[in-house]
Motif scaffolding. Structure first.
Motif, PDB file in Angstrom:
ATOM      1  N   CYS A  19     -53.685 -11.805 -11.515  1.00  0.00           N
ATOM      2  CA  CYS A  19     -52.513 -12.663 -11.696  1.00  0.00           C
ATOM      3  C   CYS A  19     -52.926 -14.129 -11.602  1.00  0.00           C
ATOM      4  O   CYS A  19     -53.643 -14.515 -10.682  1.00  0.00           O
ATOM      5  CB  CYS A  19     -51.470 -12.339 -10.625  1.00  0.00           C
ATOM      6  SG  CYS A  19     -50.012 -13.428 -10.681  1.00  0.00           S
ATOM      7  N   LYS A  25     -53.132 -10.486  -6.487  1.00  0.00           N
ATOM      8  CA  LYS A  25     -52.208  -9.636  -7.226  1.00  0.00           C
ATOM      9  C   LYS A  25     -52.756  -9.353  -8.627  1.00  0.00           C
ATOM     10  O   LYS A  25     -53.549 -10.121  -9.167  1.00  0.00           O
ATOM     11  CB  LYS A  25     -50.830 -10.289  -7.337  1.00  0.00           C
ATOM     12  CG  LYS A  25     -50.132 -10.513  -6.009  1.00  0.00           C
ATOM     13  CD  LYS A  25     -49.695  -9.203  -5.381  1.00  0.00           C
ATOM     14  CE  LYS A  25     -48.880  -9.434  -4.131  1.00  0.00           C
ATOM     15  NZ  LYS A  25     -48.425  -8.158  -3.512  1.00  0.00           N
ATOM     16  N   GLU A  27     -51.544  -8.455 -12.649  1.00  0.00           N
ATOM     17  CA  GLU A  27     -50.403  -8.540 -13.549  1.00  0.00           C
ATOM     18  C   GLU A  27     -50.534  -7.548 -14.705  1.00  0.00           C
ATOM     19  O   GLU A  27     -51.635  -7.169 -15.105  1.00  0.00           O
ATOM     20  CB  GLU A  27     -50.239  -9.955 -14.103  1.00  0.00           C
ATOM     21  CG  GLU A  27     -51.282 -10.343 -15.128  1.00  0.00           C
ATOM     22  CD  GLU A  27     -50.905 -11.621 -15.877  1.00  0.00           C
ATOM     23  OE1 GLU A  27     -49.830 -12.192 -15.596  1.00  0.00           O
ATOM     24  OE2 GLU A  27     -51.692 -12.036 -16.747  1.00  0.00           O
ATOM     25  N   CYS A  63     -45.277  -5.423 -13.709  1.00  0.00           N
ATOM     26  CA  CYS A  63     -46.330  -5.155 -12.731  1.00  0.00           C
ATOM     27  C   CYS A  63     -45.955  -3.964 -11.840  1.00  0.00           C
ATOM     28  O   CYS A  63     -44.793  -3.782 -11.488  1.00  0.00           O
ATOM     29  CB  CYS A  63     -46.587  -6.389 -11.880  1.00  0.00           C
ATOM     30  SG  CYS A  63     -46.960  -7.859 -12.865  1.00  0.00           S
ATOM     31  N   ASP A  65     -47.055  -3.285  -8.680  1.00  0.00           N
ATOM     32  CA  ASP A  65     -46.966  -3.484  -7.233  1.00  0.00           C
ATOM     33  C   ASP A  65     -46.492  -4.875  -6.859  1.00  0.00           C
ATOM     34  O   ASP A  65     -46.703  -5.332  -5.738  1.00  0.00           O
ATOM     35  CB  ASP A  65     -48.326  -3.211  -6.576  1.00  0.00           C
ATOM     36  CG  ASP A  65     -49.418  -4.137  -7.082  1.00  0.00           C
ATOM     37  OD1 ASP A  65     -49.162  -4.881  -8.055  1.00  0.00           O
ATOM     38  OD2 ASP A  65     -50.517  -4.127  -6.510  1.00  0.00           O
ATOM     39  N   CYS A  66     -45.848  -5.567  -7.785  1.00  0.00           N
ATOM     40  CA  CYS A  66     -45.363  -6.910  -7.503  1.00  0.00           C
ATOM     41  C   CYS A  66     -44.150  -7.191  -8.371  1.00  0.00           C
ATOM     42  O   CYS A  66     -44.076  -6.732  -9.511  1.00  0.00           O
ATOM     43  CB  CYS A  66     -46.459  -7.946  -7.782  1.00  0.00           C
ATOM     44  SG  CYS A  66     -45.961  -9.653  -7.424  1.00  0.00           S
ATOM     45  N   ALA A  68     -42.657 -10.595  -8.395  1.00  0.00           N
ATOM     46  CA  ALA A  68     -42.455 -11.999  -8.045  1.00  0.00           C
ATOM     47  C   ALA A  68     -41.969 -12.857  -9.207  1.00  0.00           C
ATOM     48  O   ALA A  68     -41.335 -13.882  -9.003  1.00  0.00           O
ATOM     49  CB  ALA A  68     -43.747 -12.591  -7.490  1.00  0.00           C
TER      50      ALA A  68
END
Length: 274
Positions: A19, A25, A27, A63, A65-66, A68
């Protein structure tokens, strides 16, 4: 024998990669091609559902696991400038605005390289050469403009925004500016000026791309009154950015890809008779 292309666009998912906004992170993006005679309608429809254009591709985060990244826009009718934003307008009132067809120039690229080398030297676009820059500006199947801001005395190019014209607003695809005038808040000024352009044209929204709470690169977007984010299939007003930054539900959470695609509303598209 008559051959026709599929009416519905095909959606794909990119492989995970680091990311650019949040350290540690990964993406992943859901994307589709933007082409053909229905390109404008598709861009309008998917922009209203949190997608973003890059050349002839429309994408949005997906994504695993994210969650944001939040697609953000400004409601022009609800916007009121802050004191610091009014100062930014005054500081840059000398600039001359000019909207051109999407055509890349050497002067634009020189400013773009200076901007990247100073502000985003470690970003994903840091290695972009002049040909890739030209593709970013010129490869657009929809109504796009290059909005330039110049110093009328010196003639120097100070700031540039690649801007798409949607049926309900303006989408600021990518902006860059002279980094040697930090006191002038040029990035903020360009957004404020686009709000004026939209208001004059009777367009209700300014699309800003993705706001990433917790990323210093994206924090400026939360400072605009009338900010909305796309959440759970609709645009919602941001009353307090801190509430969003501390764990609100995200529009593109982690539903399976098939469910994400099934929930996308597509414009009516009919094959051309021949």
């Amino acid at each position: 024998m008559r051959h026709t292309l599929p009416i519905a666009p095909q959606f794909y998912v990119t492989a995970p990669q680091p990311c650019p906004y949040l350290e540690g992170k990964m993406e992943r993006k859901l994307f589709t091609a933007l082409q053909g005679e229905g390109a404008n309608q598709l861009n309008d429809s998917l922009s209203q559902q949190g997608f973003r254009r890059s050349q002839n591709v429309l994408y949005r985060p997906s994504c695993t696991d994210c969650a944001a990244c939040l697609s953000a826009r400004i409601d022009v009718s609800a916007f009121q400038p802050s004191k610091s934003q009014k100062r930014a307008v005054r500081r840059n009132s000398y600039l001359r605005r000019r909207a051109n067809s999407p055509w890349a120039t050497d002067e634009q690229y020189d400013l773009f390289r200076t901007y990247l080398d100073t502000r985003h030297a470690d970003g994903g676009m840091a290695d972009m050469d002049v040909f890739e820059f030209a593709a970013m500006i010129e490869e657009t199947p929809i109504r796009s403009r290059v909005v330039e801001y110049s110093d009328p005395e010196s003639g120097n190019l100070i700031a540039v925004s690649l801007t798409d014209v949607l049926d309900d607003g303006l989408s600021m695809v990518y902006s860059f500016y002279s980094p040697d005038q930090p006191q002038n808040s040029l990035g903020t000024y360009m957004i404020l000026d686009h709000i004026d352009i939209a208001r004059e044209a009777g367009l209700p929204y300014i699309y800003l791309g993705y706001w990433v709470p917790g990323s210093p690169k994206m924090g400026y977007k939360s400072r605009f009154a009338g900010l909305e984010v796309y959440s759970q299939g609709e645009w919602k007003r941001v009353k307090d950015p801190c509430d969003i930054a501390h764990g609100g539900h995200h529009p593109l959470s982690t539903a399976p890809i098939a469910e994400q695609v099934a929930s996308i509303q597509l414009p009516d598209r009919h094959p051309t008779k021949g």
